[in-house]
Scaffold this motif. Structure first.
Motif, short mmCIF file in Angstrom:
data_model
loop_
_atom_site.label_atom_id
_atom_site.label_comp_id
_atom_site.label_asym_id
_atom_site.label_seq_id
_atom_site.Cartn_x
_atom_site.Cartn_y
_atom_site.Cartn_z
N PRO A 141 0.82 -1.24 0.00
CA PRO A 141 0.00 0.00 0.00
C PRO A 141 0.83 1.26 0.00
CG PRO A 141 -0.83 -1.59 1.62
CD PRO A 141 0.49 -2.12 1.12
N LEU A 142 2.12 1.17 0.41
CA LEU A 142 2.97 2.36 0.46
C LEU A 142 3.13 3.00 -0.91
CD1 LEU A 142 4.81 4.19 2.13
CD2 LEU A 142 6.70 2.61 1.66
N PHE A 143 3.19 2.18 -1.98
CA PHE A 143 3.33 2.74 -3.33
C PHE A 143 2.12 3.60 -3.68
CE2 PHE A 143 2.28 2.32 -7.87
CZ PHE A 143 3.38 2.95 -8.41
N VAL A 174 1.75 7.63 -4.59
CA VAL A 174 1.08 8.16 -5.78
C VAL A 174 0.03 9.20 -5.37
CG1 VAL A 174 -0.40 7.59 -7.74
CG2 VAL A 174 1.50 6.09 -7.14
N ALA A 175 -0.75 8.88 -4.31
CA ALA A 175 -1.76 9.83 -3.83
C ALA A 175 -1.11 11.11 -3.32
CB ALA A 175 -2.59 9.18 -2.73
N ALA A 176 0.04 10.98 -2.65
CA ALA A 176 0.74 12.17 -2.15
C ALA A 176 1.23 13.05 -3.30
CB ALA A 176 1.91 11.76 -1.26
N MET A 177 1.74 12.42 -4.38
CA MET A 177 2.20 13.20 -5.52
C MET A 177 1.02 13.88 -6.23
SD MET A 177 5.37 13.04 -5.33
CE MET A 177 5.50 14.12 -6.74
N ALA A 178 -0.10 13.17 -6.35
CA ALA A 178 -1.29 13.78 -6.95
C ALA A 178 -1.77 14.96 -6.11
CB ALA A 178 -2.40 12.74 -7.10
N PHE A 179 -1.68 14.83 -4.79
CA PHE A 179 -2.03 15.95 -3.90
C PHE A 179 -1.12 17.15 -4.17
CE2 PHE A 179 -1.00 18.24 0.01
CZ PHE A 179 -2.25 18.74 0.35
#
Length: 315
Positions: A253-255, A259-264
């Motif tokens: 789940p870390l990957f 990805v969610a952090a970069m989209a944020f």
């Protein structure tokens, strides 16, 4: 075997489209709180069904097109744009192996370069001066930043010694590339903003001076396809950033959190920064990014040669 890979790819595309829908909701929520207001919160629980309401609205509206447009390229450009952004996902190095790309990076470069043709076709075929200016600015912008974007990756590829994306995961098991190549990581993220036509580099969609840029004459379904292509590209570039600089692809789940952090971060930049001046982007790409990327190419090539000499020589 081929059928199972095809089914896996179809499932992947459906998941990407679902992620695109909720990324739009996330963006509207984040921008709402940045501007001290509520985002969508009426349709469903806390606005969770808003993306589906938007999709129904866009795809059921009447399809209009300019009578003086070149109809075939005008009609096909949004389809081509979304297709390119979805085909790119095939290069992801999943352990189940959708497609085994030994030259995955070259395929990514080709798809990235082909994406500008849909923007150019949409602007030219609309036969509108605003759309034409938007697509011309997009082409000039692409020439500026894609040179440095490719050189940023070539420096890392020198060190890896191959074009397979799986190499990124193998080399980053004991340390992320963002640590020795922090300036390259920043340059990559800024270039990704320009690649996806996002603020502060959204010159192809200059609302203040070009009405809406290359997509001025699009409505309903055509506009929705362009919209989906842009947000699919945002997710793809976020995933690539995680693979290249933040530890590679690992089945955890870390990957997906990365990805969610970069989209944020993409949304955060949109809510924070104003649009760049056009000549400033050209200066940034040619006078700043290019020298740094070239120097890192030399550094990584020398580091690779030194490591090989040490290993082979046994020192």
């Amino acid at each position: 075997m081929l059928i199972s890979k095809f089914i896996s790819y179809i499932i992947l595309i459906l998941m990407v489209l679902a992620a695109v829908a909720f990324l739009t909701l996330l963006e509207r929520k984040i921008l709402g709180y940045i501007q001290i207001r509520k985002g969508p919160n009426k349709v469903g629980y806390m606005g969770i069904l808003q993306p589906f309401a938007d999709a129904v609205k866009l795809f059921t509206k009447e399809q209009t097109f300019p009578t003086v447009s070149n109809f075939v390229p005008y009609y096909l450009s949004p389809v081509f744009s979304l297709s390119i952004s979805l085909v790119c996902w095939a290069v992801m190095p999943y352990e189940m192996g959708l497609v085994s790309f030994k030259m995955g990076m070259l395929f990514f470069f080709c798809c990235m370069s082909a994406g500008v043709y849909s923007t150019m076709g949409a602007g030219w075929a609309s036969n509108s001066k605003y759309a034409l200016l938007g697509c011309l600015r997009a082409v000039a912008q692409t020439i500026s930043y894609e040179v440095s974007l490719a050189l940023i990756l070539i420096g890392v590829l020198f060190f890896l010694g191959g074009f397979n994306m799986e190499l990124f995961s193998d080399y980053q098991r004991y340390g992320w590339f963002i640590i020795p190549a922090f300036p390259l990581g920043i340059l990559w993220f800024v270039s990704s903003l320009a690649e996806t036509n996002r603020t502060p580099f959204d010159f192809a969609e200059g609302e203040s001076e070009l009405v809406s840029g290359f997509n001025t004459e699009y409505s309903s379904g055509g506009f929705a396809l362009i919209f989906m292509a842009e947000y699919s590209s945002i997710l793809f570039m976020s995933a690539l950033t995680s693979i290249f600089f933040l530890g590679g692809f690992l089945s955890s789940p870390l990957f997906y959190l990365k990805v969610a952090a970069m989209a944020f971060c993409f949304v955060w930049v949109r809510g924070t920064l104003p649009r760049f001046r056009y000549d400033k982007l050209m200066y940034l790409a040619w006078k700043s990014f290019l020298p740094v990327a070239l120097n890192y190419c030399i550094f990584f090539a020398a580091a690779k040669m030194f490591m090989e000499a040490v290993l082979i020589g046994g020192y």
